[in-house]
Design an enzyme around this catalytic site. Structure first.
Site, PDB file in Angstrom:
ATOM      1  N   GLY A 205      23.658  85.818  54.600  1.00 34.50           N
ATOM      2  CA  GLY A 205      23.690  84.421  55.038  1.00 34.50           C
ATOM      3  C   GLY A 205      23.994  84.327  56.517  1.00 34.50           C
ATOM      4  O   GLY A 205      24.472  85.289  57.127  1.00 34.50           O
ATOM      5  N   GLY A 208      29.142  82.407  59.934  1.00 35.38           N
ATOM      6  CA  GLY A 208      30.058  81.275  59.801  1.00 35.38           C
ATOM      7  C   GLY A 208      30.020  80.586  58.457  1.00 35.38           C
ATOM      8  O   GLY A 208      30.680  79.582  58.267  1.00 35.38           O
ATOM      9  N   GLY A 210      30.937  82.009  55.583  1.00 31.24           N
ATOM     10  CA  GLY A 210      32.011  82.441  54.694  1.00 31.24           C
ATOM     11  C   GLY A 210      31.798  83.766  53.995  1.00 31.24           C
ATOM     12  O   GLY A 210      32.414  84.019  52.974  1.00 31.24           O
ATOM     13  N   LYS A 211      30.980  84.666  54.549  1.00 38.73           N
ATOM     14  CA  LYS A 211      30.777  85.964  53.910  1.00 38.73           C
ATOM     15  C   LYS A 211      32.067  86.778  53.950  1.00 38.73           C
ATOM     16  O   LYS A 211      32.517  87.308  52.939  1.00 38.73           O
ATOM     17  CB  LYS A 211      29.651  86.735  54.609  1.00 38.73           C
ATOM     18  CG  LYS A 211      28.310  86.028  54.567  1.00 38.73           C
ATOM     19  CD  LYS A 211      27.218  86.850  55.204  1.00 38.73           C
ATOM     20  CE  LYS A 211      27.394  87.012  56.691  1.00 38.73           C
ATOM     21  NZ  LYS A 211      27.265  85.771  57.454  1.00 38.73           N
ATOM     22  N   THR A 212      32.629  86.873  55.137  1.00 37.09           N
ATOM     23  CA  THR A 212      33.851  87.648  55.292  1.00 37.09           C
ATOM     24  C   THR A 212      34.966  87.029  54.455  1.00 37.09           C
ATOM     25  O   THR A 212      35.711  87.734  53.763  1.00 37.09           O
ATOM     26  CB  THR A 212      34.252  87.699  56.775  1.00 37.09           C
ATOM     27  OG1 THR A 212      33.125  88.126  57.528  1.00 37.09           O
ATOM     28  CG2 THR A 212      35.391  88.650  57.000  1.00 37.09           C
ATOM     29  N   HIS A 428      15.359  54.392  77.845  1.00 37.75           N
ATOM     30  CA  HIS A 428      14.852  55.525  77.069  1.00 37.75           C
ATOM     31  C   HIS A 428      15.524  55.563  75.690  1.00 37.75           C
ATOM     32  O   HIS A 428      14.848  55.588  74.658  1.00 37.75           O
ATOM     33  CB  HIS A 428      15.111  56.823  77.848  1.00 37.75           C
ATOM     34  CG  HIS A 428      14.669  58.068  77.160  1.00 37.75           C
ATOM     35  ND1 HIS A 428      13.551  58.782  77.539  1.00 37.75           N
ATOM     36  CD2 HIS A 428      15.186  58.735  76.110  1.00 37.75           C
ATOM     37  CE1 HIS A 428      13.410  59.832  76.756  1.00 37.75           C
ATOM     38  NE2 HIS A 428      14.393  59.827  75.879  1.00 37.75           N
ATOM     39  N   GLU A 429      16.847  55.545  75.688  1.00 45.00           N
ATOM     40  CA  GLU A 429      17.574  55.613  74.409  1.00 45.00           C
ATOM     41  C   GLU A 429      17.311  54.368  73.568  1.00 45.00           C
ATOM     42  O   GLU A 429      17.147  54.457  72.350  1.00 45.00           O
ATOM     43  CB  GLU A 429      19.078  55.800  74.637  1.00 45.00           C
ATOM     44  CG  GLU A 429      19.469  57.119  75.314  1.00 45.00           C
ATOM     45  CD  GLU A 429      18.887  58.352  74.635  1.00 45.00           C
ATOM     46  OE1 GLU A 429      18.661  58.315  73.403  1.00 45.00           O
ATOM     47  OE2 GLU A 429      18.620  59.347  75.328  1.00 45.00           O
ATOM     48  N   HIS A 432      14.084  54.865  71.668  1.00 44.62           N
ATOM     49  CA  HIS A 432      14.234  55.659  70.443  1.00 44.62           C
ATOM     50  C   HIS A 432      14.803  54.788  69.327  1.00 44.62           C
ATOM     51  O   HIS A 432      14.291  54.769  68.208  1.00 44.62           O
ATOM     52  CB  HIS A 432      15.232  56.809  70.656  1.00 44.62           C
ATOM     53  CG  HIS A 432      14.722  57.956  71.475  1.00 44.62           C
ATOM     54  ND1 HIS A 432      13.553  58.605  71.205  1.00 44.62           N
ATOM     55  CD2 HIS A 432      15.263  58.596  72.541  1.00 44.62           C
ATOM     56  CE1 HIS A 432      13.390  59.593  72.090  1.00 44.62           C
ATOM     57  NE2 HIS A 432      14.419  59.602  72.908  1.00 44.62           N
TER      58      HIS A 432
HETATM   59  P1  ADP Z   1      30.744  84.894  58.143  1.00 49.31           P
HETATM   60  O1  ADP Z   1      31.462  86.145  57.802  1.00 49.31           O
HETATM   61  O2  ADP Z   1      29.732  84.487  57.118  1.00 49.31           O
HETATM   62  O3  ADP Z   1      30.173  84.871  59.509  1.00 49.31           O
HETATM   63  P2  ADP Z   1      33.373  83.817  57.968  1.00 49.31           P
HETATM   64  O4  ADP Z   1      33.745  84.228  56.590  1.00 49.31           O
HETATM   65  O5  ADP Z   1      33.928  84.637  59.062  1.00 49.31           O
HETATM   66  O6  ADP Z   1      31.807  83.705  58.113  1.00 49.31           O
HETATM   67  O7  ADP Z   1      33.755  82.289  58.137  1.00 49.31           O
HETATM   68  C1  ADP Z   1      34.380  81.810  59.288  1.00 49.31           C
HETATM   69  C2  ADP Z   1      35.375  80.737  58.935  1.00 49.31           C
HETATM   70  O8  ADP Z   1      34.720  79.553  58.497  1.00 49.31           O
HETATM   71  C3  ADP Z   1      36.277  81.124  57.800  1.00 49.31           C
HETATM   72  O9  ADP Z   1      37.404  81.802  58.273  1.00 49.31           O
HETATM   73  C4  ADP Z   1      36.645  79.805  57.165  1.00 49.31           C
HETATM   74  O10 ADP Z   1      37.752  79.252  57.800  1.00 49.31           O
HETATM   75  C5  ADP Z   1      35.446  78.930  57.464  1.00 49.31           C
HETATM   76  N1  ADP Z   1      34.590  78.856  56.276  1.00 49.31           N
HETATM   77  C6  ADP Z   1      33.318  79.292  56.168  1.00 49.31           C
HETATM   78  N2  ADP Z   1      32.815  79.039  54.932  1.00 49.31           N
HETATM   79  C7  ADP Z   1      33.802  78.443  54.236  1.00 49.31           C
HETATM   80  C8  ADP Z   1      33.918  77.953  52.900  1.00 49.31           C
HETATM   81  N3  ADP Z   1      32.896  78.033  52.023  1.00 49.31           N
HETATM   82  N4  ADP Z   1      35.085  77.396  52.540  1.00 49.31           N
HETATM   83  C9  ADP Z   1      36.113  77.322  53.400  1.00 49.31           C
HETATM   84  N5  ADP Z   1      36.081  77.764  54.656  1.00 49.31           N
HETATM   85  C10 ADP Z   1      34.946  78.321  55.095  1.00 49.31           C
HETATM   86 ZN    ZN Z   2      14.824  61.101  74.295  1.00 50.62          ZN
HETATM   87 MG    MG Z   3      31.721  87.715  59.085  1.00 53.49          MG
END
Ligand code: ADP
Ligand code: ZN
Ligand code: MG
Length: 616
Positions: A205, A208, A210-212, A428-429, A432
């Site tokens: 995925g 950010g 949440g894999k780790t 412009h805005e 839109h």
């Molecule tokens: P990845 O390893 O996928 O890049 P991380 O596990 O390091 O992402 O996620 C970074 C931070 O984002 C986590 O420390 C957490 O605080 C937040 N986060 C990401 N996904 C979730 C989730 N499903 N629930 C709660 N916090 C999350």
């Molecule tokens: Zn514009």
């Molecule tokens: Mg990670």
């Protein structure tokens, strides 16, 4: 998570080490010489008298002096003496224990010093080796002797406090992983029936999401030992180092079964072999091969090492990694949808103090495309904004500020715009926004419109979807193009001249039109996909003919031009609204949706409408 190297460790210079060693040596020598207060110097005559009186217990004889101990006394003595017949006769008669020293003290000091120097040079050589093998990135004394050792962080059971509660959403992934947790808790229950549990699970995925976090939560739930390492820790300049680190990691892991080995950023070691420039990278291939063979190795053994890995590039991984017995389960860790965003926000909002009016649902709605890490960041930025303003609790407006900052960059307070630039931006805005409002069935409702410059944008019209969408209809795409062109059209209508400010809008509009033609079959060319390219010789070429390419270009420009005309019609018939919105913007800079609805006398939509209804 990237492993950070401490600045101190990286900063130890070899010169510093040499200085330390030399300093210590001299220090020791001086101490050695001066410290012995228990020793007194005697005159030769005093020594001879003592000897004759039988007071001396032990004597050590050197070329130039004698040293020794008296009976009944702790004190030692020494005296300068010349070795001759007379002295020896006296000594032998005295009955003291006599030793003869073969070398003198000076020499002994010299050898001692030499040895120290030698011993300090050996670590230095190691030091340089270790430093080089890390590509010049530092490393320190602690790592000198650990070149081939794994750099895995070992976390003992119960040390991880993260649990599934802390991971919002990701229901499917959690469900799959709960089997693994059951297994780690009581492996015998599974092995008794001959059930096999996947050994390798790959979390895939974007960053950010949440894999780790998920991997840590598995360890926290299973309460088993956890070895965590990043793929980049295996990658070294020296051939064989990475492979030996892998071997070391698994040797350690097998001593702690059942346990989890977590390899973050697997793609740094796991890239397809032979794919690099110049035929591939020997070192990385060796490392990967070692990893593959380790994963095969324990698939037959009863002791359980579960390997979790994370990557955001499954597509570049070597296919051998995904074979049965290795990472044969791939779990998706996708961007959160609106409900999941709400849960993630709830997890992180628990840690801060919120004011009454904060609506999590609204926040979740207003953050499409945000990852879990983005949401965590949003909460933190809002808390910062509230603290800066000396507030007791975080209010909705702080989240608004935080989101603007995260999405668009810092507000550019120092940017001074001329009046004509400001006016142009306002129209412009407004362009839109008004096109959007006049196409209510096909567009997302307005959130706010602003001409405060932020990041690279001079102004923004924000439209927010009511719910996440997973597919788009043709009508919506056409409307999107019209809204995107609205800014440019307004400039043209009012000033009879256009600015460069519409560059991004034009890019977006054209890209959507091209996709409609090439991928979605939404043009006069029919339901045909023109997307794929094929290899012809060295270059990648489209699969279709030159003639088709021309037709595609024609269709793309037809779609854009048609949309332009429609949007122009709208703005021509709503010029009053355009003027009044632009004027109000010049005055107030930022207008929220309900303010715009009220100003223009347009029916409210979306959330603002819901709020209005509930008030009545
Ligand atoms: P990845 O390893 O996928 O890049 P991380 O596990 O390091 O992402 O996620 C970074 C931070 O984002 C986590 O420390 C957490 O605080 C937040 N986060 C990401 N996904 C979730 C989730 N499903 N629930 C709660 N916090 C999350
Ligand atoms: Zn514009
Ligand atoms: Mg990670």
């Amino acid at each position: 998570m990237a492993r950070k190297r401490g600045p101190l460790k990286g900063g130890i210079s070899p010169l510093f080490v040499v200085m330390c060693v030399i300093g210590f040596t001299f220090g020791y020598l001086i101490w050695f010489n001066s410290n012995d207060t228990n020793i007194t110097q005697l005159k030769y005559s005093e020594f001879v008298t003592a000897l004759k009186d039988g007071k001396v217990a032990e004597v050590e004889v050197d070329e130039q002096f004698v040293a020794g101990k008296f009976h009944n006394e702790e004190k030692k003595f020494y005296a300068f003496a010349v070795q001759n017949e007379r002295l020896w006769t006296l000594l032998e008669k005295s009955g003291a224990a006599i030793t003869v020293k073969p070398t003198d003290r000076q020499n002994w000091f010299f050898y001692f010093f030499l040895m120290l120097l030698l011993f300090s040079i050996i670590p230095l050589i190691f030091f340089f080796y270790a430093k080089q093998s890390q590509g010049g990135m530092g490393g320190g004394m602690g790592k000198i002797f650990n070149v081939g050792k794994s750099r895995a962080k070992f976390i003992p059971p119960n040390a991880i406090k993260v649990s599934f509660k802390d991971v919002a959403g990701l229901v499917e992934a959690k469900e799959e992983l709960s089997d693994v947790i059951q297994f780690l808790k009581s492996p015998e229950k599974f092995s008794r029936l001959g059930a096999k549990i996947p050994r390798g699970i790959l979390l895939s995925g974007d960053p950010g999401n949440g894999k780790t976090l998920l991997a840590r939560a598995v360890a926290g739930e299973a309460k088993c030992p956890f070895f965590s390492i990043s793929g980049s820790d295996f990658v070294e300049v020296f051939v064989g180092v990475g492979a030996s680190r892998v071997r070391d990691l698994f040797t350690q892991a097998k001593r702690h079964t059942p346990c989890i080995v977590f390899i973050d950023e697997l793609d740094t070691v796991g890239r397809q072999r032979g794919a690099g420039i110049g035929g591939g990278n020997d070192e990385r291939e060796q490392t990967l091969n070692q990893l593959l063979s380790e994963m095969d190795g324990f698939s037959t053994e009863p002791g359980a090492v579960i390997v979790l890995a994370a990557t955001n590039r499954v597509d570049v991984l070597d296919k051998a990694l995904m074979r049965p017995g290795r990472f044969d389960r791939i779990l998706n860790v996708p961007y959160p949808d609106i409900t999941c965003r709400k849960h993630i926000l709830e997890v992180h909002l628990k840690k801060v103090k919120l004011a009454k009016g904060v609506n999590v649902q609204t926040l979740a709605k207003g953050t499409p495309g945000c990852s879990g890490a983005d949401l965590e960041n949003l909460v933190n930025e809002a808390a910062l904004a509230a603290s800066k303003a000396d507030k007791r609790a975080i209010e909705m407006i702080d989240f608004e500020l935080a989101r603007d900052k995260l999405f668009m960059g810092e507000e550019r307070k120092t940017l001074v715009l001329s009046d004509s630039e400001k006016e142009c931006t306002a129209y412009h805005e407004a362009g839109h926004t008004i096109v959007n409002m006049m196409l209510p069935e096909f567009t997302d409702p307005l959130h706010k419109v602003t001409i405060t410059p932020r990041g690279r944008a001079l102004g923004v019209s924000w439209f927010l979807p009511e719910a996440d969408r997973h597919s788009e209809f043709q009508g919506r795409m056409e409307a999107y193009i019209k809204v995107a062109l609205g800014g440019r059209i307004a400039e043209q209508l009012i000033f009879k001249e256009v600015s460069s400010g519409a560059m991004n809008d034009l890019e977006n509009a054209t890209e959507i039109a091209r996709k409609m033609v090439c991928h979605y079959g939404m043009s006069n060319l029919g339901p045909i996909s023109f997307g794929s390219r094929v290899r012809k010789g060295m270059a990648m070429q489209p699969e279709y003919s030159e003639a088709t390419a021309n037709k595609i270009d024609e269709e793309v420009s037809r779609i854009v031009i048609d949309a332009y005309k429609d949007a122009e019609e709208i703005l021509k018939s709503e010029t009053d609204k355009l003027h009044s919105l632009a004027k109000e913007l010049l005055e107030k800079e930022t207008l929220f949706a309900n303010e715009v609805y009220d100003l223009l006398g347009v029916e409210r939509r979306g959330q603002d409408k819901e709020q209005e209804d509930s008030q009545e």
